[in-house]
Scaffold this motif. Sequence first.
Motif, short mmCIF file in Angstrom:
data_model
loop_
_atom_site.label_atom_id
_atom_site.label_comp_id
_atom_site.label_asym_id
_atom_site.label_seq_id
_atom_site.Cartn_x
_atom_site.Cartn_y
_atom_site.Cartn_z
N VAL A 49 43.28 52.27 36.58
CA VAL A 49 43.00 53.08 35.64
C VAL A 49 43.93 54.36 35.02
CG1 VAL A 49 41.50 55.42 35.87
CG2 VAL A 49 40.61 53.30 37.00
N GLY A 50 44.08 54.52 33.71
CA GLY A 50 45.03 55.62 33.53
C GLY A 50 44.59 56.69 33.58
N VAL A 51 45.55 57.16 33.82
CA VAL A 51 45.31 59.85 33.18
C VAL A 51 46.14 60.15 32.62
CG1 VAL A 51 45.18 61.62 34.67
CG2 VAL A 51 45.22 59.59 35.78
N PHE A 52 45.68 60.63 31.76
CA PHE A 52 45.96 61.61 30.25
C PHE A 52 45.88 63.40 30.52
CE2 PHE A 52 45.17 57.35 28.79
CZ PHE A 52 46.03 57.41 27.74
N SER A 53 47.32 64.00 30.83
CA SER A 53 47.22 65.23 31.33
C SER A 53 46.39 65.73 30.20
CB SER A 53 48.74 65.59 31.63
OG SER A 53 49.62 65.52 30.40
N ASP A 54 46.74 64.86 28.54
CA ASP A 54 46.27 66.03 27.57
C ASP A 54 44.93 65.26 27.04
OD1 ASP A 54 45.51 66.76 25.20
OD2 ASP A 54 47.35 66.71 24.31
N LEU A 55 43.88 66.00 27.37
CA LEU A 55 42.67 65.05 27.27
C LEU A 55 42.37 64.48 25.38
CD1 LEU A 55 40.29 67.02 29.91
CD2 LEU A 55 41.43 64.67 30.00
N ALA A 56 43.09 65.53 25.22
CA ALA A 56 42.83 65.81 23.37
C ALA A 56 43.80 64.24 22.38
CB ALA A 56 43.67 67.06 22.47
N THR A 58 50.42 56.68 29.38
CA THR A 58 49.81 56.82 30.67
C THR A 58 50.63 58.49 31.71
OG1 THR A 58 49.06 55.19 31.88
CG2 THR A 58 47.18 55.48 30.72
N ASP A 59 49.89 59.11 31.22
CA ASP A 59 50.42 60.12 32.22
C ASP A 59 51.15 59.26 34.20
OD1 ASP A 59 51.25 62.06 30.48
OD2 ASP A 59 49.07 62.73 30.59
N GLY A 60 49.86 58.16 34.69
CA GLY A 60 49.77 57.83 35.70
C GLY A 60 48.55 57.05 35.99
N GLN A 61 48.75 56.01 36.42
CA GLN A 61 47.92 55.43 36.73
C GLN A 61 48.05 54.83 38.45
OE1 GLN A 61 48.84 51.30 34.97
NE2 GLN A 61 48.95 52.36 32.99
N PHE A 62 46.33 54.81 38.17
CA PHE A 62 46.05 53.89 40.18
C PHE A 62 45.35 52.68 40.02
CE2 PHE A 62 43.34 57.33 38.40
CZ PHE A 62 41.84 57.15 38.52
N GLU A 63 45.32 52.95 41.14
CA GLU A 63 44.31 51.45 41.60
C GLU A 63 42.97 51.22 42.42
OE1 GLU A 63 44.79 46.59 42.32
OE2 GLU A 63 45.79 47.85 43.13
N ILE A 64 41.62 51.58 41.85
CA ILE A 64 40.50 51.33 43.01
C ILE A 64 40.11 50.21 43.05
CG2 ILE A 64 38.02 51.93 42.72
CD1 ILE A 64 39.14 54.07 40.21
N ARG A 65 39.74 49.61 44.67
CA ARG A 65 39.71 48.84 45.19
C ARG A 65 38.61 48.90 45.12
NH1 ARG A 65 45.02 46.32 48.57
NH2 ARG A 65 46.46 46.94 46.29
N ALA A 66 37.88 47.56 45.64
CA ALA A 66 36.28 47.68 45.96
C ALA A 66 36.44 48.69 47.80
CB ALA A 66 35.52 46.01 46.25
N LYS A 67 36.87 47.92 48.64
CA LYS A 67 36.48 48.45 49.54
C LYS A 67 37.37 50.00 49.62
CE LYS A 67 41.72 47.35 51.00
NZ LYS A 67 42.69 47.05 52.25
N THR A 68 37.69 50.01 48.56
CA THR A 68 37.71 52.23 48.54
C THR A 68 35.97 52.16 47.99
OG1 THR A 68 39.90 52.11 47.12
CG2 THR A 68 38.80 53.61 47.87
N PRO A 69 36.17 53.77 48.45
CA PRO A 69 34.92 54.69 48.06
C PRO A 69 34.59 55.24 46.97
CG PRO A 69 35.86 55.93 50.26
CD PRO A 69 37.13 54.25 49.50
#
Length: 312
Positions: free
Chosen positions: A138-145, A158-169
Amino acid sequence: MAAERTPLDGGRWHWQHGPIDIVAQAEGEASAVQQAHEEAWQRFRGVLDELVGELRVLRQPVSAALPLSGPVAQRMWRASAAASQACGSPFITPMAAVAGSVAQELIAFYQRPGIARAWINNGGDIALHLAPGQSARVGVFSDLARFDPLRDTGPLDTDGQFEIRAKTPVRGIATSGWRGRSFSLGIADSVTVLAATAAQADAAATLIANAVDVQDPGIRRLPASQCKDDSDLGDIPVTVDVAALAPMQVQHALAAGVLRAQALQRAGLLWSAALACQGQWRVVQPLCSLAPGTEEDRARSLAGDAVGSVFA
């Protein structure tokens, strides 16, 4: 106005009905994906009318139990009431969780054998399905517009990215801020929350974004009723413009937001969060990822100096 659906590239669907704007995508066995899309679409067609039928109540504060009958409306109230209580009961209505609650209602149709991954993106508030062993970035944008999920289909800056895994709640992601499509009481450019559900993430992001605030003559506010006739916020002042602030003012605003995020995290309503304001970032990390140390060490880790990436 009737609900409309349009196929997009990459096997995605765009569903729109009034203010509800959905992009749906799923991966897995073709027959399972097709069936899930069709069932989710049929459910989507009735959601807006259900919410409109209870709109008068949904615009009331969550300070008391509200007589709601629809499953989406009830989910909105539960998520908003729990988040408000965890933060000392600041003002909030169930509408704070509407986008996440709708996304959560629709993702249920994809939680079936044959579907590896699926996501419902409701204007940036996302509900996820991840089968065991699957993950999503998932990418993150600091400016929503500057983000349009219909237009931005290729590689994104993007301003940042992170990974969500199935084992993560985490199965819900939501972003709020004064630059977004909804009103905010604060000055955060964006607050992105990861939570167990999309409804929880939506309510939490709203409350944290409201808390990212200071008093400064460079912040312009107007009663919500002057900006939108039927706003659930009534005459409460909402942020309509923020001038460049002194770095110390931004730090104070972000610190207030971090404190609220920590309260939600202690209540189990938030997994992690990223707060952005005028080029400064704060990250509230998952509690299980923090190294052992004193309470002061952990607080410093949660509310430390600005970071270059959102999630590692």
